[in-house]
Write an enzyme that holds these catalytic residues in place. Structure first.
Site, PDB file in Angstrom:
ATOM      1  N   GLU A 294       0.817  -1.212   0.000  1.00 48.50           N
ATOM      2  CA  GLU A 294       0.000   0.000   0.000  1.00 48.50           C
ATOM      3  C   GLU A 294       0.854   1.268   0.000  1.00 48.50           C
ATOM      4  O   GLU A 294       1.764   1.409   0.815  1.00 48.50           O
ATOM      5  CB  GLU A 294      -0.948  -0.018   1.210  1.00 48.50           C
ATOM      6  CG  GLU A 294      -1.848   1.193   1.327  1.00 48.50           C
ATOM      7  CD  GLU A 294      -2.702   1.444   0.084  1.00 48.50           C
ATOM      8  OE1 GLU A 294      -3.253   0.483  -0.479  1.00 48.50           O
ATOM      9  OE2 GLU A 294      -2.790   2.618  -0.341  1.00 48.50           O
TER      10      GLU A 294
ATOM     11  N   THR B 249      -6.135   2.686  -5.276  1.00 48.92           N
ATOM     12  CA  THR B 249      -5.891   1.245  -5.141  1.00 48.92           C
ATOM     13  C   THR B 249      -6.656   0.446  -6.197  1.00 48.92           C
ATOM     14  O   THR B 249      -6.113  -0.465  -6.819  1.00 48.92           O
ATOM     15  CB  THR B 249      -6.321   0.736  -3.752  1.00 48.92           C
ATOM     16  OG1 THR B 249      -5.494   1.334  -2.757  1.00 48.92           O
ATOM     17  CG2 THR B 249      -6.176  -0.773  -3.649  1.00 48.92           C
TER      18      THR B 249
ATOM     19  N   HIS C 238      -0.871   3.426   4.821  1.00 46.52           N
ATOM     20  CA  HIS C 238      -1.810   4.299   4.116  1.00 46.52           C
ATOM     21  C   HIS C 238      -1.902   5.617   4.881  1.00 46.52           C
ATOM     22  O   HIS C 238      -1.864   5.618   6.110  1.00 46.52           O
ATOM     23  CB  HIS C 238      -3.187   3.622   4.045  1.00 46.52           C
ATOM     24  CG  HIS C 238      -4.177   4.307   3.145  1.00 46.52           C
ATOM     25  ND1 HIS C 238      -4.713   5.538   3.417  1.00 46.52           N
ATOM     26  CD2 HIS C 238      -4.715   3.909   1.966  1.00 46.52           C
ATOM     27  CE1 HIS C 238      -5.539   5.885   2.442  1.00 46.52           C
ATOM     28  NE2 HIS C 238      -5.556   4.910   1.541  1.00 46.52           N
TER      29      HIS C 238
ATOM     30  N   ASP D 272       1.251   0.336  -5.076  1.00 45.93           N
ATOM     31  CA  ASP D 272       0.072   0.671  -5.897  1.00 45.93           C
ATOM     32  C   ASP D 272       0.079   2.115  -6.391  1.00 45.93           C
ATOM     33  O   ASP D 272      -0.368   2.401  -7.496  1.00 45.93           O
ATOM     34  CB  ASP D 272      -1.250   0.336  -5.190  1.00 45.93           C
ATOM     35  CG  ASP D 272      -1.513   1.112  -3.904  1.00 45.93           C
ATOM     36  OD1 ASP D 272      -0.551   1.640  -3.305  1.00 45.93           O
ATOM     37  OD2 ASP D 272      -2.690   1.180  -3.497  1.00 45.93           O
ATOM     38  N   HIS D 273       0.603   3.047  -5.588  1.00 48.34           N
ATOM     39  CA  HIS D 273       0.622   4.468  -5.967  1.00 48.34           C
ATOM     40  C   HIS D 273       1.418   5.224  -4.918  1.00 48.34           C
ATOM     41  O   HIS D 273       1.870   4.651  -3.931  1.00 48.34           O
ATOM     42  CB  HIS D 273      -0.795   5.039  -6.103  1.00 48.34           C
ATOM     43  CG  HIS D 273      -1.676   4.754  -4.910  1.00 48.34           C
ATOM     44  ND1 HIS D 273      -1.528   5.388  -3.702  1.00 48.34           N
ATOM     45  CD2 HIS D 273      -2.688   3.862  -4.742  1.00 48.34           C
ATOM     46  CE1 HIS D 273      -2.424   4.927  -2.846  1.00 48.34           C
ATOM     47  NE2 HIS D 273      -3.142   3.987  -3.440  1.00 48.34           N
TER      48      HIS D 273
END
Ligand code: GP9
Ligand code: MN
Length: 436
Positions: free
Chosen positions: A38, A82, A199, A258-259
């Site tokens: 994440e 996500t 996150h 993911d980012h």
């Protein structure tokens, strides 16, 4: 009407990238374990804070001789964050220009996704593990259309307050509790573990960390390192289990970020750690920070750090080729990262793009800002040849995104079934949506 699907099919056949014979089928029949890191950005790898490695285990894995690692791999998500990353990895189709494809189209659209392909070609079972409620990003509906056999969401895990933080079950507990379900899956399996602890806002209980955070003026930046460190330890514990259980021997483990975790507004504070002497922070620098890790690890795999420019859209064809599955009949917008034909144009969801040479922001022709990757300088005077080449790449980016949008919005895959592929029947899967 079939016109639109034909356009997509023509595009698809025109940008095929042949598999690399040195890698095709090298992971045939192996279990696949995907670890979704994440909000994990590439700069965390090999990075030290106060002399301490942030992610010692992932660093080791990144450099391992049995890991295929990528140093110029970018996330390509839009507002679907996500879920966009998942959409690209499962389908090799982009997310939407606005919102999330999972949320707005996941319940009704037709997909030809990794779990269904692997089930039909090689008898794979499939499962997703995630410590948040199943309805988040509409996963509970979308996964059925992707062909996932099982979805272990938060209802399968410890729900006590101290076991959870932020978006769900703490990563260490998540991996530990997933094992009892993983062990019951029929092999070979295709599985995905979506972590949550790293996150925003990167909260962690004091008892879960002893990592000494940096002291920039930005608390998101500071805390990002402690949750990344925690995630690193969680992944290490899971790898220990895979080794102990013997699963490691017959599994391919793929890890990806993911980012971004830190936004462009955080990057000025981050810059004081990354490069304290830097005088000016530009849009070019923000774009470079969109790199995320991609590590494909398997005993016996000929590893190395590849500098190919690519992104999340390219993962599915890369993985399928490693598993020995031909991709020519599937509609996929990405290309095998290991193929000599890989075009090395990384499209972002806002039509910006990065190639080996240039970072191109803002659109076509006079509107665009073109940066030289080697120097980070904005190129104010381009030759006609340069302009032409860059405009051609911009056209490719615009075309791919727009065809992907047509495919999604018009649900075009319902008009095309690849030879030998059986459309997914979502009613076959009965993981509960009523629980959430
Ligand atoms: C929630 C998690 C976070 O279940 O996957 O999604 P994001 O906010 O990163 O898109
Ligand atoms: Mn995310």
């Amino acid at each position: 009407d079939g016109t639109d699907i034909n356009e997509v099919l023509n595009y698809n056949s025109s940008h095929q990238a042949a598999p690399n014979a040195a890698y095709f089928g090298k992971a045939q029949g192996k279990n696949v374990i995907i670890i979704h890191l994440e909000s994990f950005q590439q700069f965390l790898l090999d990075f030290k804070v106060n002399g301490q490695e942030v992610t010692p285990f992932l660093n080791q894995l990144y450099h391992d001789q049995n890991s295929l690692s990528f140093s110029n791999f970018f996330h390509q998500v839009g507002q679907g964050k996500t879920s966009d990353a998942e959409n690209m990895l499962e389908n090799s189709v982009f997310g939407l220009p606005q919102g999330s494809a999972f949320t707005s189209l996941g319940t009704d659209n037709t997909f030809q996704a990794a779990p269904a392909i692997l089930q039909q070609t090689d008898g794979y079972s499939s499962a997703v593990f995630h410590g948040n409620v199943g309805s988040f990003w509409n996963r509970n509906h979308t996964y059925k259309n992707l062909g996932y056999d099982y979805f272990f969401d938060s209802s399968y895990f410890n729900s006590s307050a101290d076991a959870n933080i932020g978006y769900g079950l703490k990563d260490k507990l998540f991996f530990a509790e997933s094992v009892k379900y993983l062990e019951r899956l029929q092999q070979p399996f295709y599985t995905k573990f979506i972590t949550v602890t790293n996150h925003f806002p990167f909260d962690l209980a004091k008892a879960d960390t002893d990592f000494e955070v940096p002291d920039t003026a930005n608390s998101s930046v500071n805390n990002y390192f402690q949750t990344a460190h925690y995630l690193d330890q969680a992944v290490e514990e899971f790898f220990d289990y895979l080794d102990r259980s013997g699963l490691a021997k017959n599994s391919l483990v793929m890890l990806y970020g993911d980012h971004y975790g830190l936004s462009n507004t955080d990057n000025k504070a981050l810059a004081t750690l990354l490069d304290p002497d830097k005088e000016e922070w530009t849009a070019f620098d923000n774009a470079q920070l969109q790199r995320v890790p991609l590590i494909i690890h398997m005993p016996g795999l000929k590893g190395g750090i590849k500098d190919t420019y690519g992104g999340e859209i390219d993962v599915l064809p890369t993985l399928l080729h490693l598993l020995g599955v031909k991709t020519t009949n599937y509609i996929q917008f990405g290309q095998d990262l290991l193929s000599k034909d890989h075009q090395q144009i990384v499209a972002f969801r806002n039509n910006n793009f990065i190639t080996k040479q240039y970072t191109v922001l803002g659109g076509k022709g006079a509107k665009s800002s073109v940066y030289d990757n080697a120097t980070g300088q904005l190129l104010t005077e381009l030759t006609d040849t340069q302009t032409k080449a860059i405009d051609q790449d911009q056209d490719k980016v615009d075309q791919a995104l727009s065809l992907s949008d047509s495919l999604n919005y018009k649900n075009l895959l319902r008009f095309y079934t690849p030879t030998g592929f059986r459309p997914v029947d979502p009613t076959k899967f009965d993981y509960l949506d009523e629980i959430n």
